[in-house]
Motif scaffolding. Structure first.
Motif: not given
Length: 343
Positions: A73-81
């Protein structure tokens, strides 16, 4: 500035730069890294297939969203895989063994599972897939060695909207429970070894139904008259009786294939859907005349050969596209492209 202070200042700057670089590297890695549980599940799938060469890119030291045939999916962030939402096993004869349902079910965000042209994948469809009941919307298993019945427990995967199990070795009847799937609009069970009849309420939402090349019998459920299909393919089975109610002036039907059955009904008074693109009725026991309205339609394919039709082949419109083979072996039918009618 004293020399000692200058050294301290430079050291601080270097430390800040290094930390920034490390953070940037970590962020870049996070962008393509998936959830740790998903990664472990993918590696378990790889192991179940004996670490076949198909999985060469699936290595623990690389981000799993970069692995071949894995989508995230496209929900990448420095805190979320990122979560794995799609896995495809396609076009590889080296993959062998049963479908590792336990490992697949650990991909708790999985939306699409595709197995196409992997003939070495065998066994039955695992019940573990029902653990993905709220996420798995697309299940496509084509041309594999999968055998056994079409599982009734598939109805427990309530998120499924697309189900294709064609060209496998499935046997038995079509489970009536498939009619309980609230979101299902596409069902393909063609090219198997299925027997029995069509469940009356199957695919109540309509849209796309493919049951061709099986050993199904009986008649088309009368309930189908109220269903808005776009495509129906019942060819190469043992169906009989009236199927004319699948057609109708106000229906959205685009493609209908009833060929190679024993359907018997009068075609004369049938109203054809205005948008019908393809009509395949060959090798049945259909009688009557070909409706004149065909000349005003934009049919791209028409075959009514090997029936009991009579009368004159309508002329005009797209009818000139269809040669003799589309009308042959109807003893009472005449007119171009068939021989002239007798006076």
């Amino acid at each position: 500035m004293r020399a000692s202070s200058l050294v301290e200042h430079c050291a601080t700057v270097v430390a800040v730069v290094l930390l920034a670089a490390a953070a940037a590297a970590a962020a870049a890695r996070t962008k393509d890294e998936c959830h740790s549980g998903d990664k472990a599940a993918l590696l378990a799938i790889k192991s179940a297939f004996g670490n076949a060469s198909y999985f060469n890119s699936w290595t623990p030291d690389t981000p799993c969203c970069e692995w071949a045939n894995v989508s995230c999916d496209g929900s990448a962030s420095p805190y979320t895989a990122r979560r794995v939402v799609g896995v495809s096993l396609v076009n590889d004869a080296s993959l062998a063994g049963p479908l590792p349902g336990t490992a697949i079910a650990r991909l708790t965000a999985l939306q699409q599972l595709v197995l196409n042209y992997v003939p070495g994948v065998n066994g039955s469809i695992p019940r573990d897939l029902t653990r993905l009941n709220a996420t798995l919307s697309f299940l496509d298993i084509i041309s594999t060695g999968i055998s056994g019945p079409v599982p009734s427990f598939l109805s427990e995967i309530t998120a499924l909207s697309y189900l294709s199990l064609s060209s496998n070795k499935l046997t038995g009847s079509i489970p009536a429970s498939l009619a309980d799937m609230p979101n299902l609009y596409f069902l393909d069970l063609g090219y198997n070894r299925l027997t029995g009849t069509i469940p009356p309420q199957l695919l109540r939402k309509g849209s796309y139904l493919y049951l061709s090349h099986n050993k199904l019998t009986g008649s088309v459920p009368a309930e189908f008259a109220a269903v808005n299909f776009w495509t129906i393919d019942l060819s190469y089975n043992g169906f009989k009786g009236d199927a004319s109610f699948l057609l109708g002036a106000n229906k959205p039907l685009l493609n209908l294939d009833l060929s190679h059955n024993a359907f018997s009904f009068n075609l004369s008074g049938v109203q054809l859907p205005e948008g019908l693109n393809s009509l395949e009725l060959s090798h049945n026991e259909i009688y009557g005349d070909i409706p004149e309205m065909v000349v005003d339609m934009m049919l791209n394919y028409l075959n009514v050969s090997y029936n009991r039709l009579s009368g004159v082949v309508p002329a005009g419109g797209n009818m000139a596209w269809f040669d003799q083979s589309c009308f042959q072996h109807n003893k009472g039918l005449c007119g171009s492209p068939l021989p002239p009618c007798k006076q």
